[in-house]
Design a protein around this motif. Structure first.
Motif, PDB file in Angstrom:
ATOM      1  N   VAL A 270      41.441  45.666  33.277  1.00  0.00           N
ATOM      2  CA  VAL A 270      42.061  44.349  33.109  1.00  0.00           C
ATOM      3  C   VAL A 270      42.644  43.785  31.892  1.00  0.00           C
ATOM      4  O   VAL A 270      43.539  43.273  32.081  1.00  0.00           O
ATOM      5  N   LYS A 271      41.892  44.308  31.078  1.00  0.00           N
ATOM      6  CA  LYS A 271      42.741  43.852  29.666  1.00  0.00           C
ATOM      7  C   LYS A 271      44.031  44.333  29.619  1.00  0.00           C
ATOM      8  O   LYS A 271      44.808  43.722  29.071  1.00  0.00           O
ATOM      9  N   SER A 272      44.153  45.568  30.014  1.00  0.00           N
ATOM     10  CA  SER A 272      45.611  46.182  29.875  1.00  0.00           C
ATOM     11  C   SER A 272      46.592  45.564  30.682  1.00  0.00           C
ATOM     12  O   SER A 272      47.804  45.242  30.434  1.00  0.00           O
ATOM     13  N   GLN A 273      46.201  45.142  31.887  1.00  0.00           N
ATOM     14  CA  GLN A 273      46.947  44.561  32.861  1.00  0.00           C
ATOM     15  C   GLN A 273      47.513  43.307  32.191  1.00  0.00           C
ATOM     16  O   GLN A 273      48.719  42.761  32.445  1.00  0.00           O
ATOM     17  N   ASP A 332      54.011  43.672  39.539  1.00  0.00           N
ATOM     18  CA  ASP A 332      53.186  42.719  38.537  1.00  0.00           C
ATOM     19  C   ASP A 332      51.735  43.257  38.543  1.00  0.00           C
ATOM     20  O   ASP A 332      51.524  44.246  39.353  1.00  0.00           O
ATOM     21  N   PHE A 333      51.215  42.631  37.635  1.00  0.00           N
ATOM     22  CA  PHE A 333      49.741  43.204  37.443  1.00  0.00           C
ATOM     23  C   PHE A 333      48.757  42.006  37.097  1.00  0.00           C
ATOM     24  O   PHE A 333      48.525  41.594  36.296  1.00  0.00           O
ATOM     25  N   GLN A 334      47.927  42.074  38.315  1.00  0.00           N
ATOM     26  CA  GLN A 334      46.838  41.024  38.316  1.00  0.00           C
ATOM     27  C   GLN A 334      45.689  42.122  39.314  1.00  0.00           C
ATOM     28  O   GLN A 334      45.974  42.659  40.145  1.00  0.00           O
ATOM     29  N   PRO A 335      44.445  42.001  38.754  1.00  0.00           N
ATOM     30  CA  PRO A 335      43.380  42.837  39.381  1.00  0.00           C
ATOM     31  C   PRO A 335      42.626  42.325  40.550  1.00  0.00           C
ATOM     32  O   PRO A 335      41.866  43.198  41.199  1.00  0.00           O
ATOM     33  N   TYR A 336      42.696  41.138  40.984  1.00  0.00           N
ATOM     34  CA  TYR A 336      41.716  40.673  41.838  1.00  0.00           C
ATOM     35  C   TYR A 336      42.087  41.035  43.101  1.00  0.00           C
ATOM     36  O   TYR A 336      43.177  40.943  43.778  1.00  0.00           O
ATOM     37  N   PRO A 337      41.190  41.447  43.962  1.00  0.00           N
ATOM     38  CA  PRO A 337      41.232  41.949  45.383  1.00  0.00           C
ATOM     39  C   PRO A 337      41.087  40.879  46.450  1.00  0.00           C
ATOM     40  O   PRO A 337      39.621  40.873  46.892  1.00  0.00           O
ATOM     41  N   ARG A 377      32.594  41.981  41.817  1.00  0.00           N
ATOM     42  CA  ARG A 377      31.818  41.577  41.000  1.00  0.00           C
ATOM     43  C   ARG A 377      32.119  41.978  39.580  1.00  0.00           C
ATOM     44  O   ARG A 377      32.145  41.305  38.595  1.00  0.00           O
ATOM     45  N   PHE A 378      32.837  43.173  39.348  1.00  0.00           N
ATOM     46  CA  PHE A 378      33.024  43.896  38.027  1.00  0.00           C
ATOM     47  C   PHE A 378      34.417  43.004  37.648  1.00  0.00           C
ATOM     48  O   PHE A 378      34.285  42.666  36.393  1.00  0.00           O
ATOM     49  N   VAL A 379      35.146  43.060  38.454  1.00  0.00           N
ATOM     50  CA  VAL A 379      36.598  42.352  38.056  1.00  0.00           C
ATOM     51  C   VAL A 379      36.494  40.810  37.887  1.00  0.00           C
ATOM     52  O   VAL A 379      37.269  40.415  36.963  1.00  0.00           O
ATOM     53  N   ARG A 380      35.807  40.024  38.667  1.00  0.00           N
ATOM     54  CA  ARG A 380      35.372  38.751  38.440  1.00  0.00           C
ATOM     55  C   ARG A 380      34.985  38.567  36.635  1.00  0.00           C
ATOM     56  O   ARG A 380      35.629  37.567  36.359  1.00  0.00           O
ATOM     57  N   ARG A 381      34.030  39.429  36.436  1.00  0.00           N
ATOM     58  CA  ARG A 381      33.449  39.420  35.049  1.00  0.00           C
ATOM     59  C   ARG A 381      34.502  39.440  34.168  1.00  0.00           C
ATOM     60  O   ARG A 381      34.780  38.921  33.025  1.00  0.00           O
ATOM     61  N   ALA A 382      35.365  40.680  34.399  1.00  0.00           N
ATOM     62  CA  ALA A 382      36.459  41.156  33.437  1.00  0.00           C
ATOM     63  C   ALA A 382      37.649  40.146  33.367  1.00  0.00           C
ATOM     64  O   ALA A 382      37.994  39.629  32.320  1.00  0.00           O
ATOM     65  N   ILE A 383      37.755  39.318  34.489  1.00  0.00           N
ATOM     66  CA  ILE A 383      38.833  38.125  34.431  1.00  0.00           C
ATOM     67  C   ILE A 383      38.301  37.235  33.642  1.00  0.00           C
ATOM     68  O   ILE A 383      38.980  36.470  32.725  1.00  0.00           O
ATOM     69  N   GLU A 384      37.037  36.741  33.911  1.00  0.00           N
ATOM     70  CA  GLU A 384      36.514  35.579  32.980  1.00  0.00           C
ATOM     71  C   GLU A 384      36.562  36.097  31.622  1.00  0.00           C
ATOM     72  O   GLU A 384      36.798  35.071  30.758  1.00  0.00           O
ATOM     73  N   THR A 385      36.321  37.417  31.064  1.00  0.00           N
ATOM     74  CA  THR A 385      36.506  37.396  29.666  1.00  0.00           C
ATOM     75  C   THR A 385      38.021  37.836  29.034  1.00  0.00           C
ATOM     76  O   THR A 385      38.038  37.969  28.003  1.00  0.00           O
ATOM     77  N   ASN A 386      38.910  37.677  30.065  1.00  0.00           N
ATOM     78  CA  ASN A 386      40.386  38.034  29.781  1.00  0.00           C
ATOM     79  C   ASN A 386      41.189  36.703  29.993  1.00  0.00           C
ATOM     80  O   ASN A 386      42.187  37.131  30.465  1.00  0.00           O
ATOM     81  N   GLY A 387      40.663  35.589  29.816  1.00  0.00           N
ATOM     82  CA  GLY A 387      41.429  34.331  30.127  1.00  0.00           C
ATOM     83  C   GLY A 387      41.342  33.702  31.204  1.00  0.00           C
ATOM     84  O   GLY A 387      41.600  32.461  31.333  1.00  0.00           O
ATOM     85  N   ALA A 391      45.031  32.826  33.599  1.00  0.00           N
ATOM     86  CA  ALA A 391      45.756  34.068  32.776  1.00  0.00           C
ATOM     87  C   ALA A 391      46.616  34.863  33.545  1.00  0.00           C
ATOM     88  O   ALA A 391      47.349  35.744  33.328  1.00  0.00           O
ATOM     89  N   PHE A 392      45.964  35.102  34.852  1.00  0.00           N
ATOM     90  CA  PHE A 392      46.446  36.064  36.022  1.00  0.00           C
ATOM     91  C   PHE A 392      47.076  35.513  37.088  1.00  0.00           C
ATOM     92  O   PHE A 392      47.516  35.977  38.158  1.00  0.00           O
ATOM     93  N   ASN A 393      47.602  34.045  36.918  1.00  0.00           N
ATOM     94  CA  ASN A 393      48.082  33.178  37.864  1.00  0.00           C
ATOM     95  C   ASN A 393      47.485  33.280  39.246  1.00  0.00           C
ATOM     96  O   ASN A 393      47.723  33.320  40.239  1.00  0.00           O
ATOM     97  N   LEU A 394      45.949  33.210  39.170  1.00  0.00           N
ATOM     98  CA  LEU A 394      44.995  33.388  40.241  1.00  0.00           C
ATOM     99  C   LEU A 394      44.462  31.989  40.423  1.00  0.00           C
ATOM    100  O   LEU A 394      44.406  31.249  39.594  1.00  0.00           O
ATOM    101  N   PRO A 395      44.135  31.516  41.766  1.00  0.00           N
ATOM    102  CA  PRO A 395      43.627  30.338  42.115  1.00  0.00           C
ATOM    103  C   PRO A 395      42.131  30.421  41.765  1.00  0.00           C
ATOM    104  O   PRO A 395      41.469  31.191  41.743  1.00  0.00           O
TER     105      PRO A 395
END
Length: 407
Positions: A270-273, A332-337, A377-387, A391-395
């Motif tokens: 996620v940090k790399s994305q 583009d690069f956003q991680p949320y499924p 659950r893992f990607v949500r936590r990662a998104i929270e700690t990366n802006g 930061a990923f143009n997510l709702p």
């Protein structure tokens, strides 16, 4: 960089190879429960959180978040050991290596993960999206609209792929019939013959006019443009807005028994994305053959086009982009499924022609797949700690309504 020693195709399989691949997955699924190891070894590994991050990938832009995370030391910064990624030449090789635990973090076609888990009982979990969009339908310069593909041959990289799903819907909406025959078979004027070709073979096949087009991941569409042998007829991200193609796949037992390890792996990706979004020229340089790291065989110029060139007026004029209001990227690069995407993907896969036994799709519940195959659950936590989501143009709700325009 480690390259798989076998000589095979780059991403596709013919009919015989596909059926053999299905048998391989079925035979290997039981072994993968133990990681291909003895019960004692598996139990020992399950206790630890410090196993190496063994990345397996194909040399396409779908793999770039994994490769950039490795190149920039993101795994190391998470306290993980990450040896050089292993490059494979086919989805079959990559899947076999994943099942036997030669690799434990891979990018995989999303529809293929559905086939693996529910068609072949492979215990694996999707923990994030690897990228969005990043594919296109590329055709001969003489083809101006989908209807012109009647009576022609079009190549896809794999039966269980977003490429096959989108293409079949697009052809049907334009009054064409999808058939699956040998590449030299005679066709009616309203028939389009779909064949599986490795992406590396698609460009020369188009140049020699053995096929009229192909739908595949970047940078093979950009390569045809750069060589002036073909043009983009439609971008898949302009048909299905911000769709996933490849996802991050890990073993289910790692999710259950090594949650801290899994979290750190997802954190690094996620940090790399996020970094990749604003550093596309640097991404092209790192991944290119000129970059000196041997991640891919592609030139910097081709990768730059695939990563950054999407706003050309000719794309709108020619109809390759019909929805500029979506304001998306070529890739583009956003991680949320998004669960809505998974559900719609399953629904469409049910009505898509594929090779082999697809009886498992008949009773497959889209809601069940969204809950069972994917864990967020893992990607949500990662998104929270990366802006955060912004930061990923997510709702903020982490939900969306799918925007699809096949016509």
């Amino acid at each position: 960089m480690t390259h798989h020693p076998l000589t095979c195709d780059c991403c596709g399989m013919n009919r015989r190879q596909f059926l053999q691949f299905g048998g391989l997955l079925a035979a290997s699924a039981g072994l993968s429960l133990l990681g291909g190891q003895s019960p004692l070894q598996a139990a020992s590994l399950a206790k630890g959180q410090d196993q190496p991050v063994k990345i397996g990938y194909l040399p396409i832009l779908d793999a770039s978040p994994l490769l950039i995370a490795h190149a920039r030391g993101a795994f190391k910064n998470e306290g993980l050991t990450a040896p050089d990624p292993t490059r494979f030449r086919s989805w079959a090789q990559l899947s076999e290596a994943f099942l036997s635990r030669q690799v434990n973090v891979v990018h995989m076609l999303f529809p293929t993960t559905i086939w693996m888990r529910y068609g072949k009982s492979v215990p694996a979990k999707v923990v994030a999206w690897n990228h969005t969009n990043g594919s296109a339908l590329t055709v001969l310069p003489s083809i101006d609209k989908p209807r012109d593909l009647g009576g022609q041959v079009v190549a896809i990289p794999f039966w269980y792929s977003i490429h096959n799903i989108v293409l079949q819907q697009l052809l049907q909406k334009n009054g064409l019939k999808v058939v699956r025959r040998p590449i030299e078979a005679k066709l009616a004027a309203d028939e389009v013959n779909l064949v599986v070709l490795p992406p590396a073979e698609m460009v020369p096949a188009l140049a020699s006019k053995k096929i009229a087009g192909y739908i595949v991941a970047e940078p093979f569409n950009a390569a045809a443009e750069t060589r002036k042998i073909g043009k983009v007829l439609r971008f898949t991200g302009d048909i299905w807005n911000d769709h996933a193609c490849c996802v991050v796949l890990v073993h289910e037992d790692d999710v259950k028994n090594r949650p801290e390890w899994t979290q750190r792996v997802v954190n690094a990706i996620v940090k790399s994305q996020r970094w990749m979004q604003g550093n596309r020229p640097e991404v092209a340089d790192i991944l290119s053959q000129e970059g000196g790291r041997d991640y891919t065989p592609h030139s910097r110029a081709v990768l730059n086009r695939a990563l950054s060139f999407y706003g050309g007026a000719e794309y709108r004029q020619d109809g390759a982009i019909q929805h500029p209001e979506w304001r998306n990227q070529r890739i583009d690069f956003q991680p949320y499924p998004f669960a809505s995407y998974t559900r719609e993907l399953v629904r469409l896969l049910k009505v898509t022609q594929v090779e082999g036994d697809n009886a498992f799709l008949r009773n497959l519940d889209p809601n069940r797949v969204a809950r069972d195959l994917v864990t967020d659950r893992f990607v949500r936590r990662a998104i929270e700690t990366n802006g955060g989501a912004r930061a990923f143009n997510l709702p903020a709700s982490f939900s969306r309504r799918e925007q699809i325009a096949f016509a």
